[in-house]
Design a protein around this motif. Structure first.
Motif, PDB file in Angstrom:
ATOM      1  N   CYS A 177       0.947   5.360   0.932  1.00 50.83           N
ATOM      2  CA  CYS A 177       0.290   6.334   1.793  1.00 50.83           C
ATOM      3  C   CYS A 177      -0.479   7.357   0.950  1.00 50.83           C
ATOM      4  CB  CYS A 177       1.338   7.023   2.673  1.00 50.83           C
ATOM      5  SG  CYS A 177       0.678   8.333   3.729  1.00 50.83           S
ATOM      6  N   TYR A 178      -1.714   7.608   1.345  1.00 48.70           N
ATOM      7  CA  TYR A 178      -2.572   8.562   0.626  1.00 48.70           C
ATOM      8  C   TYR A 178      -2.003   9.979   0.692  1.00 48.70           C
ATOM      9  CZ  TYR A 178      -6.816  11.110  -0.712  1.00 48.70           C
ATOM     10  OH  TYR A 178      -7.715  11.919  -1.342  1.00 48.70           O
ATOM     11  N   HIS A 202       0.845  -1.189   0.000  1.00 47.69           N
ATOM     12  CA  HIS A 202       0.000   0.000   0.000  1.00 47.69           C
ATOM     13  C   HIS A 202       0.886   1.247   0.000  1.00 47.69           C
ATOM     14  CE1 HIS A 202      -3.616  -2.317   0.610  1.00 47.69           C
ATOM     15  NE2 HIS A 202      -3.091  -2.901   1.670  1.00 47.69           N
ATOM     16  N   THR A 230      -6.099   3.122   8.251  1.00 49.40           N
ATOM     17  CA  THR A 230      -7.014   3.283   7.125  1.00 49.40           C
ATOM     18  C   THR A 230      -8.050   4.343   7.472  1.00 49.40           C
ATOM     19  OG1 THR A 230      -6.734   0.971   6.457  1.00 49.40           O
ATOM     20  CG2 THR A 230      -8.660   2.119   5.615  1.00 49.40           C
ATOM     21  N   TYR A 231      -8.224   5.294   6.582  1.00 50.01           N
ATOM     22  CA  TYR A 231      -9.214   6.361   6.783  1.00 50.01           C
ATOM     23  C   TYR A 231      -9.918   6.592   5.449  1.00 50.01           C
ATOM     24  CZ  TYR A 231     -11.087  11.080   7.538  1.00 50.01           C
ATOM     25  OH  TYR A 231     -11.916  12.174   7.623  1.00 50.01           O
ATOM     26  N   HIS A 232     -11.251   6.483   5.463  1.00 55.08           N
ATOM     27  CA  HIS A 232     -12.043   6.588   4.229  1.00 55.08           C
ATOM     28  C   HIS A 232     -11.536   5.616   3.166  1.00 55.08           C
ATOM     29  CE1 HIS A 232     -13.923  10.826   5.005  1.00 55.08           C
ATOM     30  NE2 HIS A 232     -14.300   9.910   5.884  1.00 55.08           N
ATOM     31  N   ASP A 233     -11.224   4.384   3.603  1.00 53.98           N
ATOM     32  CA  ASP A 233     -10.759   3.308   2.716  1.00 53.98           C
ATOM     33  C   ASP A 233      -9.418   3.611   2.058  1.00 53.98           C
ATOM     34  OD1 ASP A 233     -13.018   1.709   3.223  1.00 53.98           O
ATOM     35  OD2 ASP A 233     -14.169   2.750   1.675  1.00 53.98           O
ATOM     36  N   GLN A 234      -8.661   4.527   2.588  1.00 54.25           N
ATOM     37  CA  GLN A 234      -7.349   4.862   2.053  1.00 54.25           C
ATOM     38  C   GLN A 234      -6.282   4.588   3.118  1.00 54.25           C
ATOM     39  OE1 GLN A 234      -6.785   5.599  -0.982  1.00 54.25           O
ATOM     40  NE2 GLN A 234      -8.803   6.172  -1.752  1.00 54.25           N
ATOM     41  N   PRO A 235      -5.119   4.038   2.694  1.00 56.30           N
ATOM     42  CA  PRO A 235      -4.056   3.755   3.660  1.00 56.30           C
ATOM     43  C   PRO A 235      -3.198   4.998   3.942  1.00 56.30           C
ATOM     44  CG  PRO A 235      -3.411   2.959   1.498  1.00 56.30           C
ATOM     45  CD  PRO A 235      -4.791   3.529   1.341  1.00 56.30           C
ATOM     46  N   TRP A 236      -2.750   5.109   5.192  1.00 52.25           N
ATOM     47  CA  TRP A 236      -1.911   6.235   5.611  1.00 52.25           C
ATOM     48  C   TRP A 236      -0.788   5.699   6.497  1.00 52.25           C
ATOM     49  CZ3 TRP A 236      -3.814  11.633   5.298  1.00 52.25           C
ATOM     50  CH2 TRP A 236      -5.064  11.741   4.688  1.00 52.25           C
ATOM     51  N   SER A 262      -3.109   8.811  15.071  1.00 53.04           N
ATOM     52  CA  SER A 262      -3.073   7.354  15.201  1.00 53.04           C
ATOM     53  C   SER A 262      -3.237   6.955  16.659  1.00 53.04           C
ATOM     54  CB  SER A 262      -1.745   6.814  14.664  1.00 53.04           C
ATOM     55  OG  SER A 262      -1.677   5.418  14.850  1.00 53.04           O
TER      56      SER A 262
END
Length: 285
Positions: free
Chosen positions: A168-169, A166, A181-187, A202
């Motif tokens: 990072c967004y 993945h 994961t936030y709003h289906d996006q990895p960070w 986090s």
């Protein structure tokens, strides 16, 4: 000029002193020996038959041990090992086929025997042929390069990043461990920050507003409505309930009659200017 004693020594066995004229003999350390004496004094014993390896026979040696040419055989199948590859196990000599059948590892990938003398790769308790130990995606040899395993398959690092990792967004870099994961996006954990104060979120409680995360303090300061009774921010964190009436809001615990303090949640009530009253108190005013 050589004297008579030198000529005698050259023509006689150094050990038994018998004449060597017309006889076969062997030469060792500048001395001549008849074949019988030479074999008795210097011949090695065959590891297999225990008989001396005579001077006119081929002496095959391996790690300080000696064999007649005819005795140099595989201990299991009895085939000759002369001028053939072999392996040793517990002081026994074995042809490569017998050694492989008995002792060699099998390749984790192709399940074929890894022959003695061929290079094998070991990883996590399993063995591979060097040509079988390849990246599952690009099929290039892994050798001793860094690799990543997924679902029992090995990948070189670039292929694993391309196929599975993945990114990072926020910073677009690969997430190697952890992450959120936030709003289906990895960070990355260190990239997941409050949109207001930029503090890491986090492992902390936060509230989302217009697709941006905020720590509780920032959300309260920027967006939370104030309770008409206590003037403190109202948040929906943890499913907290609040009461809304004519553009004013109350915490559920604060929505009480201004005179008798009875809770008005779920009850009829009356208003008097900015105050709210239960029916009883309102009717006596």
């Amino acid at each position: 000029m050589r004297d008579d004693s030198e000529r005698f020594r050259d023509n006689h066995c150094h050990y038994c002193m018998e004449s060597l004229l017309g006889r076969r003999y062997a030469f060792r350390e500048e001395n001549s020996y008849c074949v019988t004496c030479y074999d008795g004094l210097f011949a090695n014993s065959c590891e297999e038959c225990k008989k001396p390896i005579e001077c006119d026979a081929k002496d095959l040696a391996y790690k300080g041990r000696h064999w007649h040419e005819a005795c140099f055989k595989c201990a299991k199948c009895n085939h000759s090992l002369v001028e053939k590859p072999f392996a040793a196990k517990d002081e026994l000599l074995l042809c490569t086929q017998c050694y492989s059948n008995e002792y060699s590892s099998k390749c984790f990938h192709c399940q074929k025997v890894i022959m003695p003398g061929s290079r094998k790769m070991e990883f996590k308790g399993s063995c591979w042929h060097e040509t079988c130990f390849v990246c599952q995606y690009c099929r290039q040899p892994l050798g001793t390069n860094p690799l990543i395993t997924k679902d029992n398959e090995n990948y070189c690092v670039p292929c694993f990043e391309k196929q599975f990792a993945h990114h990072c967004y926020s910073c677009k870099k690969m997430i190697t461990t952890g992450g959120v994961t936030y709003h289906d996006q990895p960070w990355h954990k260190e990239c997941f920050l409050c949109a207001g104060c930029k503090k890491q979120l986090s492992g902390q409680k936060f509230i989302s507003k217009d697709d941006h995360p905020y720590c509780l303090d920032c959300f309260r300061k920027l967006y939370a409505k104030k309770c008409a009774a206590c003037n403190k921010p109202i948040t929906a964190l943890g499913g907290a309930k609040f009461i809304s009436f004519e553009e004013r809001q109350w915490h559920s615990d604060c929505f009480n009659c201004v005179k008798c303090s009875i809770s008005l949640v779920g009850q009829g009530f009356l208003t008097q200017q900015d105050d709210i009253l239960c029916r009883k108190c309102g009717s006596t005013t």
